[in-house]
Design a protein around this motif. Sequence first.
Motif, PDB file in Angstrom:
ATOM      1  N   ARG A  66       0.870   4.540  -2.733  1.00 39.22           N
ATOM      2  CA  ARG A  66       0.810   5.962  -2.302  1.00 39.22           C
ATOM      3  C   ARG A  66       2.121   6.630  -3.064  1.00 39.22           C
ATOM      4  O   ARG A  66       1.944   7.775  -3.612  1.00 39.22           O
ATOM      5  CB  ARG A  66       1.328   5.928  -1.111  1.00 39.22           C
TER       6      ARG A  66
ATOM      7  N   GLU B 244       0.761  -1.272   0.229  1.00 37.79           N
ATOM      8  CA  GLU B 244      -0.042   0.019   0.019  1.00 37.79           C
ATOM      9  C   GLU B 244       0.889   1.236  -0.107  1.00 37.79           C
ATOM     10  O   GLU B 244       0.462   2.487  -0.244  1.00 37.79           O
ATOM     11  CB  GLU B 244      -0.977   0.108   1.197  1.00 37.79           C
ATOM     12  N   ASP B 245       2.267   1.188   0.567  1.00 38.35           N
ATOM     13  CA  ASP B 245       3.137   2.309   0.445  1.00 38.35           C
ATOM     14  C   ASP B 245       3.572   2.430  -0.831  1.00 38.35           C
ATOM     15  O   ASP B 245       3.725   3.619  -1.187  1.00 38.35           O
ATOM     16  CB  ASP B 245       4.126   2.223   1.663  1.00 38.35           C
TER      17      ASP B 245
ATOM     18  N   ARG C 216       1.557   9.419  -5.959  1.00 39.37           N
ATOM     19  CA  ARG C 216       2.010  10.825  -5.841  1.00 39.37           C
ATOM     20  C   ARG C 216       2.847  11.185  -6.821  1.00 39.37           C
ATOM     21  O   ARG C 216       3.054  12.272  -7.432  1.00 39.37           O
ATOM     22  CB  ARG C 216       2.758  10.841  -4.262  1.00 39.37           C
TER      23      ARG C 216
END
Length: 402
Positions: free
Chosen positions: A218, A214-215, A222
Amino acid sequence: MLEGFAGKRNARDDSVDIPQGHSNERQEIEVFIIDWKGTLPQHLFNIDQQGYVSAEAETVRYPDGLERIDCGLGTNPTGMPAAVRAELERLSTCALCDYPAPEPEDLKKGIAATYPCWQVKPEQILPGAGSMGVLVTLLRLLLRPGSVLAGPSPQFTDTVLQALFNEASYAPVPRSPPVFRLTAGPLLEAVEKAPTLLYLDRPHNPTGQVLPLEDVDRLARRGMEKGVWILSDEAYGDFLPPEESACRLPHPNLVTCRSFSKGLGGAGLRVGYAVTRNEDLATLFRRIQPPFAVGTLDAALALAALEDTSFLEETRRYVRYAKERTLEALRTKAEWTVAETDLRVPIFFLSQESGDLVRCLAAVGILCEAGSGYVGLDNRRARLRVPSPDKLELFLERMGTI
């Protein structure tokens, strides 16, 4: 004067024999002397960082007569799959006199079929000469002079070096020693600065940590907003379930690189691949990669390794067992600190406050990868891989004597 040449000298300084039938008069012949050093890219001489594979290779000495325990390079500690041995026998008549296909289509289809949760098509898979060969081609595409490569430091040094060789710069995102905890916050801050490329080794080399999927999601989201490429290097990815691979994520600015060298036990095959949803990137990768990057025999053996699921399952079980045993033993050594790590990954990073840890391990016959092979570190630290099953008890015994 021609560019790249230092000057010329007169033939009167060196006698020239004139064959019979020609004038025996002395002739002046202009001979150009090449300044070879001047034709080479001089900035490469100024890059004094070496890769971790070569660090200390020539200076570390091991006791004579003492059997060495190899905990260095990140090969599979359990060896190579039985299916690969069987395939080698079957392929004894393989026509190696012929060039291989431009791309190993059967292998690409095999990869797509083996990992259905990724939902990738064969044309989104980019095979190459080991994951390092794939990385070199990707960096040729994504970086140019003046580009910036960012990444959590320390990390796999040779990718950083390839960026420097491309005349890009490196913007490390430092982790605090000796634990070197890897979190998404500082990486998101790095993306905000809009580097050209954020490079993640995942699982992380040298610590063996795993940044949650999930990181990565992200970071990629971005990165899309900031115009940043994300490159997830999953050389050790086969030690994790396929569901945890960044290959699942659909972002066009995300590229995931995989290897057959680690979990699948094929370091000698030199087969790797990237997965991308970016059609333009795939087109350009195929255009600039050298032809016949994957050999016929290598592709067939890689496919056999891919299909031997029992070997990978057994490897994962052993790695977790061996790492649990190792970390338990190291907890009794107050002078050593193990960086944060994942029990499923076969490598870990060991530190001590002072002294040369690499030579300390060598004194008891244990091979490691020197900390000096990582940017900004020295030999108070070392990366180790769990030993082979037949050497585990001896390894633990020797570690206990230090």
